[in-house]
Design a protein around this motif. Sequence first.
Motif: not given
Length: 298
Positions: A7-9, A189-200, A13-21
Amino acid sequence: VLGMYSLTQGCAVFSREQARQRALYPRTEKIEVTLQIPGLQGTLLVMNKGVSTPHSCARHLTEWYVTSSALALVDGNPWPLHQPLTQSCSLSLLTFKDTDPLLVNQAYWRSCAALLGQVLEDAFKEDFSVELIRVPEVLVTSGAFCCDVVLDPQLDAWNPSEESLRSLTRGAQQLIHRDLPWEPLEVVPPVALEVFSHSRCKQEEVEEKSAQSPKGTVMLYRCGDHVLLSGGPLVARTGLCSQYEVTAIHPLGEGEWGLHRRAQGLSLPFQLQAHHTVWRKLRSRAEKLVRKYYLSQF
């Protein structure tokens, strides 16, 4: 511990991408937003490109629009209230009291299911694994919103008691009381895949949703420290929910990820209250397994 870390990770990732956008748009660039609202038809607002949201526009109007708006239409298309506007457009603000509340009701049901998923993760993550699987897009007329989940195999024999359901309901009511926004973020997709790296399961869903999207993107939402994938727009904030109750958790049988269960609930927004006798009847219906669902049109 793994649940807490993921959840923290995901949130980081969400915060980093939000700031970039957000950094892509200088605050000085202006857009014109034309209101399509009864009594304010044609009113022009000058807003900041890539920064201002429909919620920002509502704040230029009365407090009623700020508290009552659940969803927006931007150039006629459903638009989350906290999603930045990127070009000049027409804007409608939708509430639960509109003549045709279909879009708002669908977004509300979807949001209630998202809240239920968050509660399930929060309830078990300290001790057991929780895999949120695809959220069934059920019609409001089905009587209950749904969230499908696979719990830790150690819980396969667990049957939730009334007290367990009450505890989950209390968890939902705490999130509602915090009045948290559902923050949208459209990502590749690569950002979303990083967000959900814990969930196949979620990674598969990201691949599917991005393949179906004309832009090849997916929409994420953050609520507190929880990031989720949604098949359609969510309402503005948890505080729009009022009466909310987790009514049942039904076993669906073995599936690809383990023992699939369907958690169900019932809710009404703060603008539409039900007398306790009516609520009891609605609740009784919401306890029954919802079998049919439809695919999101968004």
